[in-house]
Write an enzyme that holds these catalytic residues in place. Structure first.
Site, PDB file in Angstrom:
ATOM      1  N   GLU A 228       0.883  -1.174   0.000  1.00  0.00           N
ATOM      2  CA  GLU A 228       0.000   0.000   0.000  1.00  0.00           C
ATOM      3  C   GLU A 228       0.909   1.209   0.000  1.00  0.00           C
ATOM      4  O   GLU A 228       1.699   1.377   0.922  1.00  0.00           O
ATOM      5  CB  GLU A 228      -0.865   0.004   1.243  1.00  0.00           C
ATOM      6  CG  GLU A 228      -1.596  -1.307   1.377  1.00  0.00           C
ATOM      7  CD  GLU A 228      -2.758  -1.194   2.327  1.00  0.00           C
ATOM      8  OE1 GLU A 228      -3.312  -0.098   2.424  1.00  0.00           O
ATOM      9  OE2 GLU A 228      -3.084  -2.199   2.942  1.00  0.00           O
ATOM     10  N   CYS A 262      -1.625   9.180   3.672  1.00  0.00           N
ATOM     11  CA  CYS A 262      -1.491   8.772   2.269  1.00  0.00           C
ATOM     12  C   CYS A 262      -2.713   9.215   1.486  1.00  0.00           C
ATOM     13  O   CYS A 262      -2.646   9.483   0.294  1.00  0.00           O
ATOM     14  CB  CYS A 262      -1.316   7.275   2.178  1.00  0.00           C
ATOM     15  SG  CYS A 262      -2.577   6.418   3.093  1.00  0.00           S
TER      16      CYS A 262
HETATM   17  P1  NAD Z   1       9.082   4.543   3.536  1.00  0.00           P
HETATM   18  O1  NAD Z   1       8.798   3.750   2.322  1.00  0.00           O
HETATM   19  O2  NAD Z   1      10.297   5.353   3.572  1.00  0.00           O
HETATM   20  O3  NAD Z   1       9.166   3.574   4.801  1.00  0.00           O
HETATM   21  C1  NAD Z   1       8.150   2.641   5.103  1.00  0.00           C
HETATM   22  C2  NAD Z   1       8.753   1.464   5.845  1.00  0.00           C
HETATM   23  O4  NAD Z   1       9.637   0.761   4.973  1.00  0.00           O
HETATM   24  C3  NAD Z   1       9.598   1.840   7.075  1.00  0.00           C
HETATM   25  O5  NAD Z   1       9.343   0.927   8.096  1.00  0.00           O
HETATM   26  C4  NAD Z   1      11.015   1.699   6.552  1.00  0.00           C
HETATM   27  O6  NAD Z   1      11.927   1.404   7.566  1.00  0.00           O
HETATM   28  C5  NAD Z   1      10.871   0.518   5.603  1.00  0.00           C
HETATM   29  N1  NAD Z   1      11.922   0.428   4.570  1.00  0.00           N
HETATM   30  C6  NAD Z   1      12.595   1.428   3.950  1.00  0.00           C
HETATM   31  N2  NAD Z   1      13.477   0.931   3.072  1.00  0.00           N
HETATM   32  C7  NAD Z   1      13.368  -0.415   3.120  1.00  0.00           C
HETATM   33  C8  NAD Z   1      14.008  -1.487   2.435  1.00  0.00           C
HETATM   34  N3  NAD Z   1      14.945  -1.266   1.517  1.00  0.00           N
HETATM   35  N4  NAD Z   1      13.649  -2.754   2.735  1.00  0.00           N
HETATM   36  C9  NAD Z   1      12.697  -2.996   3.662  1.00  0.00           C
HETATM   37  N5  NAD Z   1      12.052  -2.029   4.333  1.00  0.00           N
HETATM   38  C10 NAD Z   1      12.375  -0.747   4.075  1.00  0.00           C
HETATM   39  O7  NAD Z   1       7.776   5.418   3.790  1.00  0.00           O
HETATM   40  P2  NAD Z   1       7.486   6.445   4.974  1.00  0.00           P
HETATM   41  O8  NAD Z   1       8.193   7.711   4.692  1.00  0.00           O
HETATM   42  O9  NAD Z   1       7.700   5.817   6.313  1.00  0.00           O
HETATM   43  O10 NAD Z   1       5.905   6.627   4.833  1.00  0.00           O
HETATM   44  C11 NAD Z   1       5.318   7.564   3.987  1.00  0.00           C
HETATM   45  C12 NAD Z   1       4.806   6.908   2.725  1.00  0.00           C
HETATM   46  O11 NAD Z   1       3.871   5.888   3.047  1.00  0.00           O
HETATM   47  C13 NAD Z   1       4.060   7.859   1.808  1.00  0.00           C
HETATM   48  O12 NAD Z   1       4.435   7.651   0.487  1.00  0.00           O
HETATM   49  C14 NAD Z   1       2.603   7.469   2.023  1.00  0.00           C
HETATM   50  O13 NAD Z   1       1.768   7.808   0.943  1.00  0.00           O
HETATM   51  C15 NAD Z   1       2.715   6.006   2.223  1.00  0.00           C
HETATM   52  N6  NAD Z   1       1.543   5.469   2.907  1.00  0.00           N
HETATM   53  C16 NAD Z   1       0.625   4.743   2.190  1.00  0.00           C
HETATM   54  C17 NAD Z   1      -0.519   4.249   2.819  1.00  0.00           C
HETATM   55  C18 NAD Z   1      -1.564   3.448   2.068  1.00  0.00           C
HETATM   56  O14 NAD Z   1      -2.377   2.816   2.708  1.00  0.00           O
HETATM   57  N7  NAD Z   1      -1.571   3.449   0.749  1.00  0.00           N
HETATM   58  C19 NAD Z   1      -0.732   4.512   4.174  1.00  0.00           C
HETATM   59  C20 NAD Z   1       0.216   5.269   4.858  1.00  0.00           C
HETATM   60  C21 NAD Z   1       1.355   5.732   4.220  1.00  0.00           C
END
Ligand code: NAD
Length: 660
Positions: A228, A262
């Protein structure tokens, strides 16, 4: 192991140390994986009712802990108290929703879980999304390795403690805090992990897809990835909309949670004729927003999560200013209250074109685009052309306009005459399409089925029956004629297994159906299943290819066949041929499809996964089948849409204005 700890700081006041976190080491990851793998058979064998009872107990405990969690959510994640209350409630809802579903439908004899599942969550809903993923995986019978976001490990630790106190075994739920690039990546890459649930950025989701493309689960199927991701969410406002209502809904959608949802509104598209009036009123409302420490009840807009976030949002605003775009910023609040933290005031930027936006700006920044009345359809096309498809709003008092927007929207959650945030579990199942996510929707009836290695047939039928009431507006899958033509042809050819497949799929498909979900008075919430646009069908054997085709046509979708199936294509009746496109090279980025069926060997499947992972664009899921296997999961060939209509919208019925 005892390691170094790091302080967790309050984003509203960097001097406030909320707590400390000790990141997991790679050795901890190994221990956690070994425990999860060893415990998997036991958790899978636990009766669904017993698993549900533990989740329900966790939900009760969570409710009882509300006051303490509000404080933590405010200090660790910068949430206002109303946002904190909504977040705890959502987490409770997830626990009870999935518990209820497994109690009602699940049977260990027919519902076989995947095995260890990794849950990776973002910081913006550190409790609700974290809990939603865990609750679903546990309910379905999978042990969980939970990797919270770096910024919000404390609330995650609280939740894990709470669920363990409620009786969830330690080995069934393990917290693995740490950096995404190291700890998250190591978890996802491990062959003991049988499924990954991810919420976060589109970029990281693509990295996970690449990592998972390198292996198959023990049954030879691809490792499920539920992703997501972000959005480029728009709201269309025509000149019939009531400006007062538009403004309050826009402020809530764009600036609540400092825009760090999001689902948040990023681009307001206003009809030219009323734009000056709406924008002026909007600026007035923005000037009334109070920014500051969310621990103060009077505050509307809290901080952004950290200095990196602040810098990147500020850089975007500066770039737009340099381009000559009008930027308006205003918020009440005294400087002393915001000096210590990472704050960005609510910001409005007027753009010339929607295409000026290249990426999601995750903060309190609202872009405004004006459109002439006759360009409504073109504006919807531009929104769809971003490739994202998470949320979309429309405000109008003209039924035809609403119908036009809803019919052409390519977004998972559509909102009419209301704000476009705060989806409620079971009422507005949530999740996007395209670049915004793979589905299935969180808090919807299909989610738990994606967390099974083997499930029952008739998933779509049961999901719809359980979801809500038939409102009678469901349409028959638009291509039912093609499916019938294929069956007639197969009968004439004496292709028995194809005829059987056509019959089986016809009774199981519910694509094109809608249900009214139970929700609050004053709102009408619809949940629909719609065919995917095009399904890439890969098979060596002719019968396998025809069974795939029967599945695709039963949901009303279209098939993409590689060129080498040209001879078979030529033998089919015209009504069927119309629904098949022959493609020379599906790895070409210009070839569009949103699902893949693959009959073949494991080796061939890995090659397909690798090629898909190196294509740009949205993540496309693959249903992997052994040669001769005919049990295609039809629910993978549809998208779910949620539509939420404010039936109590203020301003009266504008149909009266359009009467001749
Ligand atoms: P992010 O992708 O930077 O991080 C999300 C998670 O992924 C964190 O726990 C991070 O540690 C982990 N992560 C990062 N790199 C990784 C890798 N290489 N391997 C495994 N895990 C890894 O996102 P963020 O800044 O924490 O969150 C914001 C984003 O989330 C925005 O783009 C937002 O739109 C999205 N979001 C989407 C929804 C939805 O339901 N569609 C809901 C909430 C947030």
């Amino acid at each position: 192991a005892v390691g170094v700890t790091a302080p967790v700081l309050n984003p509203a006041c960097r001097g406030d140390v909320v707590g400390h976190v000790q990141d997991a080491t790679l050795a901890d990851v190994e221990t956690a994986l070994a425990c999860a793998a060893a415990h998997a058979p036991q958790w899978a064998a636990t009766e669904p009712r017993a698993r549900a009872a533990l989740l329900r107990r966790g939900a009760d405990a969570l409710e009882a802990e509300l006051p303490r969690l509000l404080g933590l959510l405010s200090r660790e994640a910068g949430k206002t108290y109303p946002n904190g209350v909504a977040e705890v409630r959502e987490a409770v809802d997830f626990l009870r929703f999935y518990a209820a579903q497994v109690e009602r439908e699940f049977d260990n004899a027919t519902h076989v879980p995947l095995g260890p599942v990794v849950c990776i969550s973002p910081w913006n809903f550190p409790l609700a999304i974290f809990t939603g993923q865990i609750a679903a995986a546990l309910a379905a019978g999978n042990p969980v390795l939970a990797k919270p976001a770096e910024q919000t490990p404390l609330v995650a630790a609280e939740m894990v403690r709470l669920l363990r106190r409620a009786g969830v075994p330690r080995a069934a739920l393990q917290l693995v805090p740490g950096r995404g690039e190291t700890i998250g990546a190591a978890l996802v890459a491990d062959s003991r992990v049988q499924g990954v649930m991810f919420t976060g950025s589109t970029e990281v989701a693509r990295l996970l897809q690449k990592s998972l493309a390198g292996r198959l689960n023990p049954d030879g199927r691809p490792v499920p990835l539920i992703a997501e991701t972000g959005g480029q969410n728009a709201m269309l406002v025509d000149s019939s909309a009531l400006a007062e209502q538009v403004v309050s809904d826009v402020v809530a959608s764009a600036f609540d949670s400092a825009g760090q949802r999001c689902s948040a509104l990023r681009v307001l598209c206003v009809q030219q004729d009323s734009a000056d009036h709406v924008v002026a009123m909007l600026k007035g409302a923005m000037a009334e927003c109070r920014m500051g420490d969310p621990a103060t009840l009077a505050v509307d807009v809290g901080p952004v999560i950290d200095e990196d976030a602040r810098r990147s949002i500020e850089a975007h605003i500066e770039t737009m200013r340099m381009k000559g775009r009008a930027v308006f910023q205003s918020a009440r609040g005294d400087a002393a209250a915001t000096d210590e933290g990472t704050f960005v005031p609510p910001t409005l930027i007027e753009l010339e074109r929607l295409a000026e936006l290249e990426r999601e700006v995750f903060g309190p920044v609202l872009h405004v685009v004006r459109y002439p009345r006759e360009r409504l359809a073109a504006t919807i096309e531009q929104i769809n052309a971003t490739g994202y498809g998470l949320t979309l709003g429309v405000q109008s008092r003209i039924d035809e306009t609403i119908a036009q927007v809803v019919a052409h929207a390519r977004a998972g959650n559509v909102y009419v005459n209301r704000n476009m945030v705060g989806a409620v579990v079971g009422v507005q199942p949530f999740g996007g399409e395209g670049l915004s996510g793979t589905g299935p929707k969180a808090g919807g009836p299909l989610y738990l089925h994606r967390l099974l290695a083997h499930g029952p047939d008739h998933v779509m039928v049961r999901a719809l029956d359980a979801a809500g009431d038939d409102d009678g507006t469901g349409v028959v899958a638009p291509q039912a004629g093609a499916a019938a033509a294929l069956r007639r042809w197969a009968e004439a050819e004496s292709a028995r297994s194809v005829v059987d497949a056509c019959d089986r799929f016809a009774t199981r498909s519910r694509a094109g159906s809608s249900r009214v979900l139970r929700g609050p008075t004053g709102e009408r919430n619809l949940y629909s299943l719609l065919p995917r646009d095009a399904v890439l069908c890969l098979a060596d054997d002719e019968v396998d290819r025809l069974v795939q085709l029967a599945a695709v046509l039963s949901v009303g979708s279209a098939a993409l066949w590689p060129d080498r199936a040209r001879a078979l294509h030529a033998r089919l009746p015209a009504a069927v041929r119309e629904r098949i496109e022959l493609v020379a090279d599906w790895t070409d980025a210009s070839v569009k499809f949103d699902a893949v069926l693959h009959h073949g060997s494991g080796e061939a499947r890995l090659a397909v996964l690798a090629r898909l992972a190196s294509r740009p664009g949205a993540i496309v899921g693959v249903d992997g089948l052994s040669p001769g296997e005919a049990s295609i999961a039809l629910e993978r060939l549809v998208v779910e849409r949620s539509l939420s209509i404010n039936t109590a919208a203020a301003g009266g019925n504008a149909t009266l204005m359009t009467l001749q």
